[in-house]
Design a protein around this motif. Sequence first.
Motif, PDB file in Angstrom:
ATOM      1  N   GLY A  40      40.912  39.800  56.737  1.00  0.00           N
ATOM      2  CA  GLY A  40      41.798  40.301  55.685  1.00  0.00           C
ATOM      3  C   GLY A  40      41.529  39.736  54.311  1.00  0.00           C
ATOM      4  O   GLY A  40      42.251  40.035  53.365  1.00  0.00           O
ATOM      5  N   ILE A  41      40.495  38.918  54.176  1.00  0.00           N
ATOM      6  CA  ILE A  41      40.185  38.288  52.891  1.00  0.00           C
ATOM      7  C   ILE A  41      38.881  38.874  52.351  1.00  0.00           C
ATOM      8  O   ILE A  41      37.847  38.804  53.012  1.00  0.00           O
ATOM      9  N   PRO A  42      38.922  39.457  51.126  1.00  0.00           N
ATOM     10  CA  PRO A  42      37.696  40.019  50.554  1.00  0.00           C
ATOM     11  C   PRO A  42      36.763  38.916  50.045  1.00  0.00           C
ATOM     12  O   PRO A  42      37.197  37.968  49.407  1.00  0.00           O
ATOM     13  N   GLU A  43      35.489  39.055  50.383  1.00  0.00           N
ATOM     14  CA  GLU A  43      34.474  38.089  49.975  1.00  0.00           C
ATOM     15  C   GLU A  43      33.357  38.840  49.258  1.00  0.00           C
ATOM     16  O   GLU A  43      32.751  39.753  49.839  1.00  0.00           O
ATOM     17  N   LEU A  44      33.090  38.472  48.019  1.00  0.00           N
ATOM     18  CA  LEU A  44      32.072  39.162  47.229  1.00  0.00           C
ATOM     19  C   LEU A  44      30.700  39.011  47.869  1.00  0.00           C
ATOM     20  O   LEU A  44      30.274  37.908  48.204  1.00  0.00           O
ATOM     21  N   VAL A  45      30.018  40.144  48.024  1.00  0.00           N
ATOM     22  CA  VAL A  45      28.662  40.161  48.563  1.00  0.00           C
ATOM     23  C   VAL A  45      27.662  40.365  47.439  1.00  0.00           C
ATOM     24  O   VAL A  45      26.675  39.652  47.325  1.00  0.00           O
ATOM     25  N   LYS A  46      27.930  41.368  46.597  1.00  0.00           N
ATOM     26  CA  LYS A  46      27.036  41.632  45.469  1.00  0.00           C
ATOM     27  C   LYS A  46      27.779  42.401  44.388  1.00  0.00           C
ATOM     28  O   LYS A  46      28.799  43.050  44.657  1.00  0.00           O
ATOM     29  N   SER A  47      27.249  42.307  43.196  1.00  0.00           N
ATOM     30  CA  SER A  47      27.843  43.016  42.068  1.00  0.00           C
ATOM     31  C   SER A  47      26.739  43.559  41.176  1.00  0.00           C
ATOM     32  O   SER A  47      25.704  42.910  41.010  1.00  0.00           O
ATOM     33  N   SER A  48      26.982  44.736  40.636  1.00  0.00           N
ATOM     34  CA  SER A  48      26.031  45.345  39.705  1.00  0.00           C
ATOM     35  C   SER A  48      26.758  45.677  38.410  1.00  0.00           C
ATOM     36  O   SER A  48      27.291  46.775  38.249  1.00  0.00           O
ATOM     37  N   GLY A  49      26.855  44.687  37.540  1.00  0.00           N
ATOM     38  CA  GLY A  49      27.367  44.937  36.212  1.00  0.00           C
ATOM     39  C   GLY A  49      28.830  44.668  35.956  1.00  0.00           C
ATOM     40  O   GLY A  49      29.249  44.669  34.806  1.00  0.00           O
ATOM     41  N   LEU A  50      29.643  44.449  36.992  1.00  0.00           N
ATOM     42  CA  LEU A  50      31.052  44.160  36.738  1.00  0.00           C
ATOM     43  C   LEU A  50      31.183  42.775  36.115  1.00  0.00           C
ATOM     44  O   LEU A  50      30.523  41.824  36.533  1.00  0.00           O
ATOM     45  N   LYS A  51      32.040  42.682  35.117  1.00  0.00           N
ATOM     46  CA  LYS A  51      32.272  41.403  34.457  1.00  0.00           C
ATOM     47  C   LYS A  51      33.012  40.457  35.393  1.00  0.00           C
ATOM     48  O   LYS A  51      33.704  40.891  36.310  1.00  0.00           O
ATOM     49  N   SER A  52      32.890  39.187  35.141  1.00  0.00           N
ATOM     50  CA  SER A  52      33.526  38.161  35.961  1.00  0.00           C
ATOM     51  C   SER A  52      35.024  38.386  36.099  1.00  0.00           C
ATOM     52  O   SER A  52      35.577  38.290  37.197  1.00  0.00           O
ATOM     53  N   LYS A  53      35.691  38.715  34.995  1.00  0.00           N
ATOM     54  CA  LYS A  53      37.143  38.936  35.059  1.00  0.00           C
ATOM     55  C   LYS A  53      37.484  40.150  35.914  1.00  0.00           C
ATOM     56  O   LYS A  53      38.477  40.158  36.621  1.00  0.00           O
ATOM     57  N   ASP A  54      36.632  41.191  35.878  1.00  0.00           N
ATOM     58  CA  ASP A  54      36.865  42.371  36.711  1.00  0.00           C
ATOM     59  C   ASP A  54      36.630  42.054  38.188  1.00  0.00           C
ATOM     60  O   ASP A  54      37.341  42.551  39.053  1.00  0.00           O
ATOM     61  N   LEU A  55      35.645  41.218  38.479  1.00  0.00           N
ATOM     62  CA  LEU A  55      35.399  40.829  39.863  1.00  0.00           C
ATOM     63  C   LEU A  55      36.587  40.059  40.427  1.00  0.00           C
ATOM     64  O   LEU A  55      37.010  40.294  41.553  1.00  0.00           O
ATOM     65  N   LYS A  56      37.133  39.147  39.644  1.00  0.00           N
ATOM     66  CA  LYS A  56      38.294  38.376  40.091  1.00  0.00           C
ATOM     67  C   LYS A  56      39.489  39.293  40.330  1.00  0.00           C
ATOM     68  O   LYS A  56      40.197  39.159  41.320  1.00  0.00           O
ATOM     69  N   LEU A  57      39.689  40.230  39.425  1.00  0.00           N
ATOM     70  CA  LEU A  57      40.796  41.177  39.582  1.00  0.00           C
ATOM     71  C   LEU A  57      40.591  42.075  40.793  1.00  0.00           C
ATOM     72  O   LEU A  57      41.512  42.302  41.578  1.00  0.00           O
ATOM     73  N   ALA A  58      39.374  42.558  40.969  1.00  0.00           N
ATOM     74  CA  ALA A  58      39.070  43.416  42.112  1.00  0.00           C
ATOM     75  C   ALA A  58      39.319  42.680  43.419  1.00  0.00           C
ATOM     76  O   ALA A  58      39.805  43.249  44.391  1.00  0.00           O
ATOM     77  N   GLN A  59      39.014  41.400  43.447  1.00  0.00           N
ATOM     78  CA  GLN A  59      39.173  40.623  44.666  1.00  0.00           C
ATOM     79  C   GLN A  59      40.632  40.436  45.060  1.00  0.00           C
ATOM     80  O   GLN A  59      40.938  40.304  46.235  1.00  0.00           O
ATOM     81  N   ILE A  60      41.544  40.469  44.103  1.00  0.00           N
ATOM     82  CA  ILE A  60      42.951  40.285  44.456  1.00  0.00           C
ATOM     83  C   ILE A  60      43.705  41.604  44.608  1.00  0.00           C
ATOM     84  O   ILE A  60      44.866  41.595  44.971  1.00  0.00           O
ATOM     85  N   LEU A  61      43.034  42.726  44.341  1.00  0.00           N
ATOM     86  CA  LEU A  61      43.665  44.025  44.599  1.00  0.00           C
ATOM     87  C   LEU A  61      43.906  44.165  46.087  1.00  0.00           C
ATOM     88  O   LEU A  61      43.334  43.441  46.903  1.00  0.00           O
ATOM     89  N   ARG A  62      44.680  45.116  46.456  1.00  0.00           N
ATOM     90  CA  ARG A  62      44.992  45.316  47.881  1.00  0.00           C
ATOM     91  C   ARG A  62      43.843  45.992  48.615  1.00  0.00           C
ATOM     92  O   ARG A  62      43.974  47.090  49.137  1.00  0.00           O
ATOM     93  N   VAL A  63      42.690  45.317  48.658  1.00  0.00           N
ATOM     94  CA  VAL A  63      41.503  45.913  49.269  1.00  0.00           C
ATOM     95  C   VAL A  63      41.487  45.797  50.785  1.00  0.00           C
ATOM     96  O   VAL A  63      40.624  46.344  51.435  1.00  0.00           O
ATOM     97  N   CYS A  64      42.423  45.098  51.375  1.00  0.00           N
ATOM     98  CA  CYS A  64      42.377  44.971  52.826  1.00  0.00           C
ATOM     99  C   CYS A  64      43.704  45.331  53.443  1.00  0.00           C
ATOM    100  O   CYS A  64      44.672  45.516  52.800  1.00  0.00           O
TER     101      CYS A  64
END
Length: 64
Positions: A40-64
């Motif tokens: 239930g915990i999202p773990e970043l695997v790879k990113s193509s161009g998303l800014k650091s702040k967007d990655l952090k926000l994406a990780q706390i969205l209800r992705v699971c």
Amino acid sequence: MPEIFRELGFRVFFYSDDHLPIHVHVSKNGKDAKFNVINGIPELVKSSGLKSKDLKLAQILRVC
């Protein structure tokens, strides 16, 4: 590709015939990232161009 949801400009989706481990793809403004979902915990695997702040926000969205 089934879409799970859209929120704050992010689009969260998966490919129905994709491989393990379970993961989701997140895109925003043509940039994207992939997160494995482990216990239930999202773990970043790879990113193509998303800014650091967007990655952090994406990780706390209800992705699971």
